[in-house]
Design an enzyme around this catalytic site. Structure first.
Site, PDB file in Angstrom:
ATOM      1  N   ASP A 150       8.688   2.796  -3.380  1.00 52.38           N
ATOM      2  CA  ASP A 150       7.781   3.924  -3.159  1.00 52.38           C
ATOM      3  C   ASP A 150       7.344   4.504  -4.500  1.00 52.38           C
ATOM      4  O   ASP A 150       7.967   4.257  -5.539  1.00 52.38           O
ATOM      5  CB  ASP A 150       8.464   5.000  -2.330  1.00 52.38           C
ATOM      6  CG  ASP A 150       8.740   4.546  -0.900  1.00 52.38           C
ATOM      7  OD1 ASP A 150       7.959   3.709  -0.396  1.00 52.38           O
ATOM      8  OD2 ASP A 150       9.734   5.005  -0.303  1.00 52.38           O
TER       9      ASP A 150
ATOM     10  N   HIS B 186       4.681  -2.237  -3.852  1.00 53.85           N
ATOM     11  CA  HIS B 186       4.708  -1.010  -3.048  1.00 53.85           C
ATOM     12  C   HIS B 186       5.290  -1.250  -1.655  1.00 53.85           C
ATOM     13  O   HIS B 186       5.573  -0.300  -0.922  1.00 53.85           O
ATOM     14  CB  HIS B 186       3.285  -0.440  -2.925  1.00 53.85           C
ATOM     15  CG  HIS B 186       3.247   1.057  -2.861  1.00 53.85           C
ATOM     16  ND1 HIS B 186       4.344   1.822  -2.560  1.00 53.85           N
ATOM     17  CD2 HIS B 186       2.230   1.931  -3.074  1.00 53.85           C
ATOM     18  CE1 HIS B 186       4.020   3.095  -2.565  1.00 53.85           C
ATOM     19  NE2 HIS B 186       2.730   3.200  -2.886  1.00 53.85           N
TER      20      HIS B 186
END
Length: 501
Positions: free
Chosen positions: A476, A472
């Site tokens: 995204d 992450h």
């Protein structure tokens, strides 16, 4: 005749190094394969051996200079003086098989792979006193990822085993001694080995710069460290071992360093079996934990209707195998679908390097494969440029070599994305762990008939859950979901792959 000494290959994505130490100066005699200097990269220390025997010529790159791959380091003048090192250094002479019968031959640790400095002796197939033929397998070594077979360098008798099963050996270290030729006297082996300490003590032996730094930082004296490098040089790994041994000997800190094992009753203990973890299993454990500790890992899920892929496969599998000589499986469809999706969502195919994001304009696809010794991930390079047949052939070939423990280190490095198929073992759903420094891994699972609503009607369809674990920090949620949807779309309508949609 003048021979050039150049910077060797430094490792994947490493383009330059610093000259740390020269062990020879102009005019010194050198023997073939004798260490001339040491280079330091960001991660490893690289030794540069002499490509030929002779006299040291000009040093082109001085200590502290930064040099690129294949840059000229120095020159060696070959000639009559080349005989001097052989006379002065009998220990080095034993590394080569004797030209005539009755000579002593050293069995050395072969090259283990890029950035691999040590291995564990797993199995000896011969014992001292056994007769051996040239290229007959003597023993097997186990590194972090692969098994390495050590063949006999010559025919003769195995006179002495220096590293037993379970021992850790360094790259280039000595494993055993042979007497070459039939009827070679076993007593010749100790005589050949006896001068070795002299060569170590008689030379101006320099410890590795990285080891000196590590000793200074850890406050460990040189006398407390046993050198395992060439000529008894202390390497960085030796300092780490000495530091670990020192901390283990301390009365208080050692138990606090790891959680104690829960108490076990005497009855249970008598029925337990304790087996030392293989180096491969230790490496798998370490890398997976490092991945969890480093990446901000998250997993997103979707499901795919495999009806169209299964129909296409059933229609063409016989013709495909007849033409290409390999079966048409599901992995080529998933590989193609992932390559297609990675072009649209390039951050899933990228990696973090410090404060930079490195985008890859190619796809080196890692295909996770289970083996009797643990999980390995062979890499199919430029998979995005390959046909279905080429992908299936590569997967079959690398999978077979993985199960046989024949993969090289180079074949398991450089991957940009990974596919793991837990469905072959019956897994319905799981969260795969990233293979650092990659930023994405796709988990496939078993195909199972489930009731689905299609055009307002409930029908049975072959469904598979898909899982994408991603970092992450760089990917995204939108990018991860988009990637998984593109894979799903391509598999539910394989014609989209042909249309590049």
């Amino acid at each position: 005749m003048t021979t050039e000494v150049r910077v060797p290959t430094l490792g994947e994505s490493v383009t330059e190094a610093t000259v740390a130490t020269w062990f020879k100066k102009p005019g010194d005699p050198v023997a073939a394969d004798e260490m001339l200097c040491e280079l330091e990269t960001d991660k490893v220390t690289v030794e540069v051996p002499a490509p030929a025997a002779g006299t040291m010529g000009d040093l082109i790159a001085a200590e502290g200079d930064t040099v690129g791959v294949n840059a000229l380091l120095a020159t060696i003048n070959e000639g009559a003086s080349a005989a001097a090192p052989a006379a002065d250094e009998p220990a080095g002479a034993t590394a080569k098989p004797a030209a005539s019968g009755g000579g002593s031959v050293d069995v050395m640790v072969p090259t283990l792979g890029e950035s691999v400095t040590e291995a564990t002796v797993s199995t000896w197939f011969k014992k001292a006193g056994d007769s051996v033929t040239q290229d007959e397998m003597l023993c097997e070594l186990e590194t972090d990822k692969v098994s390495v077979e050590v063949p006999a360098p010559a025919s003769g008798t195995l006179t002495e085993i220096l590293a037993g099963e379970g021992d850790t050996v360094q790259a280039g270290g000595k494993l055993a001694v042979m007497s070459a030729g039939e009827g070679a006297p076993a007593a010749s082996a100790p005589a050949a080995d006896a001068p070795a300490p002299v060569s170590s003590g008689g030379k101006d032996t320099e410890d590795a710069p990285s080891a000196k730094k590590a000793m200074a930082e850890a406050g460990i004296s040189r006398d407390a460290v046993t050198g395992t490098g060439r000529d008894g040089r202390v390497m960085k790994e030796d300092v780490a071992k000495a530091a670990a041994a020192g901390s283990a000997a301390a009365p208080a800190p050692a138990p606090a360093a790891q959680a104690p094992r829960a108490p076990v009753s005497a009855d249970d203990a008598s029925r337990e079996e304790r087996v030392k973890m293989t180096r491969l299993r230790q490496t798998i454990a370490r890398r997976l934990k490092e991945s969890q500790n480093t990446a901000a890992m998250l997993t997103t899920y979707n499901e795919v209707d495999m009806t169209e892929v299964m129909a296409l496969r059933n229609e063409y599998k016989t013709e495909f195998e007849k033409k290409h000589g390999v079966k048409l499986g599901f992995m080529s469809f998933f590989t193609k679908a992932c390559c297609h999706a990675l072009k649209e969502v390039p951050e899933v195919n990228a990696e973090i390097d410090g404060t930079d994001v490195v985008y890859k304009n190619f796809v080196h696809m890692g295909i996770a494969a289970g083996t009797p010794t643990g999980l390995v991930v062979p890499v199919i390079r430029d998979a995005d440029q390959m046909s279905f047949a080429a992908i299936e052939k590569a997967i079959a070939e690398k999978g077979a070599r993985a199960r046989d423990g024949k993969l090289s280190m180079a074949e398991m490095q450089g991957g940009t994305f990974t596919i793991s198929n837990g469905g072959v073992y019956g897994s319905l759903m799981s969260s795969p762990i990233l293979n650092p420094p990659q930023s994405g891994i796709l988990g496939m699972h078993k195909i199972q008939q489930r009731p689905m609503v299609v055009n307002g009607e409930i029908v049975a369809r072959p469904m598979m859950y898909l899982a994408l674990s991603y970092d992450h920090r760089i990917v995204d949620g939108k990018g991860a979901v988009t990637f998984l949807v593109r894979v799903k779309d391509a598999l539910e309508d394989p014609r989209r792959l042909l249309m590049d949609l």
